[in-house]
Scaffold this motif. Structure first.
Motif: not given
Lengths: 287, 356
Positions: B118, B114-115
């Motif tokens: 992002e 996820k990071r």
């Protein structure tokens, strides 16, 4: 366009002698050896033109299977030690200053100026009963009586390590020399300990050198019968020794050829495995 | 005032007989964009490496977020670096490069994914996860290097001439993006450059470095308009640096005599003795060529040339002193050899600290 073509042509012309040499002295002998391995042994000397698979069948006899396994074992042990000793050596050599790198390189190259056989006789002097090593150890009162190291398995392993170490050192060195050390700093900066950075970055980056070092050590050690003969005193029988014996004393050219073919296939498999693992056809320190 | 996030206390460093850093003191505030500006070899990279822990200072302390980290290993410091040559791991994909720090911190796999996603969208590289870093262009590598560092959410991001290898157009675009990124992340940026434009465009504060020392620390405006030393005046923008003698110092005005005539400057709270030798500077674009309100100085036009979108006019005053003025456009009504007058407005004349 025409200029380029002409240039290409002249490059091909220059390559002709190299190809000719390779075909005459490498390809033909290999083909001849493969051909021989399918022929039968003549009564006294040479071969008769009777095509047979008997030579290969003979290799599957327990005695010869054992010889192959013994050779692989010795090669594996020697290669293991060469990795353990040679990798750090090559790695730290790459970190030396320019001046010391050159000096180390000279020191590594010096032994190559004399014949390998001569250097092995040196080890006999070191290892034999009351030889140099015994005298030193006994002189320092570490041991009381001669160790009888000569003609032992350990002596052969030491001889192998000695003979093959430079190849490992040089191939690891050439890999580590090219390495971008800021990658290690970047890894440390991102939170890696020294050990973790070594495993994830340095080892990965020097892997081609390490693997080609392994091949450069493992493959020849399968066939270095003279080391086993001189330091092992015929107690240790390797594939190389068998081939040599069959060729000279046994006068069985086809069988020697069959063994060579099997040995060659084994090593070819190793090299293709290397290419698969590293994903490149280039061998550090070789090409 | 925001909290002090980094405190350098009397940092000294030598390599062999070469004294690289001669006792640096600096307080950096949280969320600040601070630039070290200096010529190559002035010690700015060494300073950054000491903050990162890649180099040990011979003496002095590095206090990070209130904790003395001087003797701590790089992996034990909450700072990340964007290296000059990017230092991306060539044997890893873009995703693995960015995830490297998170994996070491044992962040959960789906959280890492996820990071990474992002941060890739933050640097405008969506969908590049599986690419090999060797396939990327210089600008893209730069973005990955920034992503790899900021994904760890460091207290301070150190950037060592990150735009040095990019072409001028891309560099300008990246300057704006970096500034935007820093604003949105709120991370303290310590940035190294030898490019004054870059420093002025992006920084909250600039530290001008020279030979292992800080020449001046200040906002871009202060550095540009009120240089404290002749080095700063010459390094940032194009200045004329002149020597004069104080004739009178009263209240807010200093009257100085120099080879070309009389000049006035603002005292800015300092007092000068009569007869004192001073060095002062005036920027090329601030030299007045007409409508003189201040005392005019007699000058002869020596040459006129056009360079970098600016007209550069060299004047000679009192035989041997050259004063350079610059103007926009190419048509300026002055001919070499012509006798004319120039003047310096007192608010543009800056008295510099004498060099020791």
């Amino acid at each position: 366009m025409t200029m380029k073509k002409r240039k290409n042509k002249s490059i091909y012309l220059m390559l002709v002698p190299i190809y000719a040499f390779t075909i005459i002295f490498v390809l033909f002998p290999i083909l001849y050896m493969i051909l021989l391995s399918f022929l039968s042994k003549a009564e006294v000397w040479g071969v008769v033109k009777e095509v047979t698979l008997d030579n290969y069948k003979k290799i599957t006899e327990p005695l010869y299977i054992k010889t192959f396994l013994d050779s692989i074992k010795l090669a594996a042990i020697s290669t293991g030690f060469v990795v353990l000793l040679g990798y750090p050596f090559g790695y730290f050599m790459a970190k030396l200053s320019k001046k010391w790198k050159r000096r180390m390189m000279e020191l590594i190259m010096v032994p190559f100026w004399t014949s390998g056989l001569m250097r092995l006789y040196g080890w006999i002097i070191v290892f034999r009963s009351n030889g140099t090593l015994d005298q030193i150890l006994m002189g320092l009162h570490i041991t009381k009586s001669p160790l009888k190291l000569l003609y032992s398995y350990e002596a052969v392993v030491v001889g192998m390590i000695y003979a093959l170490m430079p190849f490992m050192v040089l191939s690891v060195y050439s890999s580590a020399e090219k390495m971008d050390w800021t990658l290690v700093e970047a890894a440390r900066d991102l939170g890696a300990t020294k050990f973790k950075a070594f495993i994830t970055i340095t080892l990965k980056q020097t892997m081609p050198g390490l693997l080609s070092g392994v091949i450069l050590t493992f493959v020849p050690s399968m066939g270095m019968f003279f080391v086993a003969d001189l330091l092992g005193g015929n107690k240790i029988v390797l594939v190389g020794s068998v081939i040599q014996e069959q060729l000279t004393k046994g006068r069985n050219l086809p069988f020697a050829a069959a063994m060579s073919v099997v040995l060659m296939l084994l090593t070819t498999m190793l090299i293709s495995l290397y290419k698969r693992v590293t994903g490149s056809g280039e061998m550090e320190g070789l090409v | 005032m925001r909290e002090v996030i980094l405190d350098l206390q009397d940092i000294k460093k030598s390599f062999g007989k070469n004294e690289i850093l001669k006792g640096l003191n600096l307080k950096v505030h949280e969320g600040e964009f601070l630039t070290f500006l200096g010529a190559s070899g002035c010690g700015k990279t060494t300073t950054l490496r000491i903050i990162a822990g890649l180099e040990m200072p011979d003496s002095g302390q590095v206090i990070l977020n209130g904790v003395d980290v001087t003797k701590k290993e790089p992996n034990e410091r909450d700072v990340n670096t964007v290296f000059q040559n990017y230092a991306l791991f060539p044997h890893m994909s873009v995703e693995d490069n960015i995830a490297y720090g998170l994996k070491l911190k044992k962040v959960a796999k789906n959280e890492i994914k996820k990071r990474v996603k992002e941060v890739l969208s933050l640097v405008q590289l969506e969908g590049y996860e599986k690419r090999r870093t060797t396939e990327l262009s210089g600008g893209q590598k730069q973005r990955v290097a920034i992503a790899r560092a900021v994904v760890n959410n460091p207290k301070i991001l150190l950037l060592d001439e990150p735009l040095g290898a990019l072409d001028a157009k891309l560099r300008h675009q990246m300057q704006l993006e970096l500034k935007k990124l820093q604003k949105s992340l709120g991370i303290t940026f310590l940035y190294i450059t030898h490019d004054q434009e870059e420093a002025i465009n992006m920084s909250d504060r600039i530290v001008v470095m020279k030979e292992g020392q800080f020449e001046q620390i200040g906002t871009p405006d202060e550095i540009y308009n009120e240089p404290k030393t002749s080095y700063v005046a010459a390094f940032v923008g194009d200045s004329n640096i002149l020597t004069g003698t104080v004739k009178e110092c009263a209240e807010d005005k200093v009257v100085m005599e120099f080879a070309g005539g009389t000049v006035m400057a603002q005292a800015k709270g300092k007092s000068y003795k009569e007869g004192e030798q001073v060095v002062f500077s005036i920027r090329r674009e601030n030299i007045k060529l007409e409508d003189h309100k201040d005392m005019p100085i007699k000058a002869v036009v020596k040459e006129k040339s056009f360079a970098g979108g600016m007209l550069r006019i060299v004047f000679l005053v009192s035989d041997n002193i050259e004063i350079v003025a610059s103007r926009q456009g190419i048509n300026y009504n002055l001919v070499p050899g012509e006798e004319t007058e120039i003047s310096f407005a007192s608010e543009h004349v800056v008295i510099l600290n004498q060099e020791m």
